[in-house]
Scaffold this active site. Structure first.
Site, PDB file in Angstrom:
ATOM      1  CG  HIS A  44      10.099  16.629  45.853  1.00  0.00           C
ATOM      2  ND1 HIS A  44       9.847  15.605  46.753  1.00  0.00           N
ATOM      3  CD2 HIS A  44      11.449  16.771  45.836  1.00  0.00           C
ATOM      4  CE1 HIS A  44      10.990  15.162  47.253  1.00  0.00           C
ATOM      5  NE2 HIS A  44      11.984  15.854  46.707  1.00  0.00           N
ATOM      6  CG  HIS A  62      15.377  18.547  44.032  1.00  0.00           C
ATOM      7  ND1 HIS A  62      15.440  19.430  45.091  1.00  0.00           N
ATOM      8  CD2 HIS A  62      14.783  17.428  44.527  1.00  0.00           C
ATOM      9  CE1 HIS A  62      14.921  18.870  46.175  1.00  0.00           C
ATOM     10  NE2 HIS A  62      14.506  17.651  45.853  1.00  0.00           N
ATOM     11  CG  HIS A 103      12.313  23.032  49.711  1.00  0.00           C
ATOM     12  ND1 HIS A 103      11.468  23.156  50.793  1.00  0.00           N
ATOM     13  CD2 HIS A 103      12.335  21.719  49.413  1.00  0.00           C
ATOM     14  CE1 HIS A 103      11.009  21.968  51.137  1.00  0.00           C
ATOM     15  NE2 HIS A 103      11.519  21.075  50.305  1.00  0.00           N
ATOM     16  CG  HIS A 108      13.924  13.278  44.642  1.00  0.00           C
ATOM     17  ND1 HIS A 108      14.568  14.173  45.475  1.00  0.00           N
ATOM     18  CD2 HIS A 108      14.860  12.801  43.787  1.00  0.00           C
ATOM     19  CE1 HIS A 108      15.848  14.236  45.128  1.00  0.00           C
ATOM     20  NE2 HIS A 108      16.041  13.416  44.112  1.00  0.00           N
TER      21      HIS A 108
END
EC number: 4.2.1.1
Length: 260
Positions: A126, A128, A100, A145
Site C-alpha cells: 500500500h 502513503h 486510509h 509498504h
C-alpha cells in the site's frame, strides 16, 4: 498551449504542493460517515490521540518503539544484510481502498523474503503520501509498504520511498486499477511484485511498529536507502482515491487535463 507553458504551470503547481502540507486532511477507517481516526495533526482523532480512542490502541501512546521514525545513521543501521534474500514471483492480485490508503493484495503466492532464515510471505502493499519515514530529516512524496507475515504471525515491512520524476514500472502497470479503485476489490490479474524494484544491497533496518492503529510493536522494518522515481499522474491518482478533503487538487487536476 505550448510545451514550455505547460512545463512552467507544472512546476508552479508542484511547488505549491511542496510547500502547502496543510492543504491535505486525511480521514481513515470510517464507520458510516464518522472516521475512527485521522492523520490530521492536533485534532481530537489525530495521531497524538490514537492511543486514547480505543483501549486496544493504547500502545499508540505508550509504545517505546513506534514507527515511523527519522532514519539517521546514529539511530538505525544502514546495512547490506547477507541474511536477507527476496524470492518474489508473479501472482493474481486485487486492489481496493481501505479508507486510509490504497492496497494491492496478492490472492496467489506472490513469493516471500527471508530474514535470518525465517520466511515472510508477501501479503499486500500500500502507499502513503507524503512519506511516513524520513531520511536525515528529508520527507519524500510517496512511500510504498510491502507487508509480509511469517508462519508464526510475525510481521516485517519493506519500505520504498519515491519522489516525482520518471514513470514507475509497477505503478504504471496497475494504473487502470488505481483509476477505478473503491471499497470493493478490483481484479488486477497477474501482478509481479518484482516490478517494485526493491533492492537488498543497501537499506535501513530497525524494529518498530505498525504505522496505523493498533500500532502493534515488534515489526521488522527494512527501508531501502535508494529513493525511486514515479510519474506525477500516478501520484495524483493515489491521492484522489484516498479520502482527502482536497478541493484544491481536484481543481488543479481538472485544469491540467484540459491543457493536455
Amino acid at each position: 498551449m505550448d510545451a514550455n507553458t505547460k512545463t512552467i504551470l507544472f512546476f508552479v503547481v508542484f511547488f505549491i504542493d511542496l510547500f502547502s502540507p496543510n492543504i491535505l486532511f486525511v480521514y481513515a477507517r470510517e464507520i458510516g460517515n464518522k472516521p475512527l481516526f485521522t492523520y490530521k495533526q492536533k485534532t481530537e482523532k489525530g495521531p497524538a490521540e490514537w492511543g486514547k480512542l480505543d483501549p486496544q490502541w493504547k500502545v499508540c501512546s505508550t509504545g517505546k518503539i513506534q514507527s515511523p521514525i527519522d532514519l539517521t545513521d546514529e539511530r538505525v543501521s544502514l546495512i547490506h544484510d547477507q541474511a536477507l534474500s527476496k524470492h518474489y514471483k508473479p501472482a493474481s492480485a486485487v486492489i481496493q481502498s481501505r479508507g486510509h490508503d490504497v492496497m494491492v493484495s496478492w490472492k496467489g503466492d506472490g513469493g516471500k523474503i527471508t530474514i535470518h532464515q525465517t520466511d515472510y510471505k508477501l501479503v499486500q502493499c500500500h502507499w502513503h503520501s507524503p512519506s511516513e519515514h524520513t531520511i536525515n530529516g528529508t520527507s519524500y512524496d510517496l512511500e510504498l509498504h510491502m507487508v509480509h507475515t511469517s508462519a508464526s504471525g510475525k510481521t516485517t515491512v519493506v519500505g520504498v520511498l519515491y519522489k516525482l520524476g520518471e514513470p514507475d514500472e509497477f505503478l504504471t502497470k496497475i494504473l487502470n486499477g488505481i483509476k477505478g479503485v473503491g471499497k470493493k476489490e478490483i481484479d488486477l490479474g497477474i501482478v509481479d511484485p518484482r516490478d517494485i524494484r526493491f533492492e537488498t544491497n543497501n537499506f535501513y533496518r530497525y524494529i518498530g511498529s505498525l504505522t496505523i492503529p493498533p500500532c502493534t510493536e515488534g515489526v521488522i522494518w527494512t527501508v531501502q536507502k535508494r529513493v525511486l522515481y514515479f510519474f506525477c499522474f500516478c501520484y495524483r491518482l493515489i491521492i484522489f482515491v484516498t479520502p482527502y478533503i482536497n478541493i484544491f487538487w481536484i481543481f488543479v487536476f481538472v485544469f491540467w487535463c484540459m491543457l493536455m
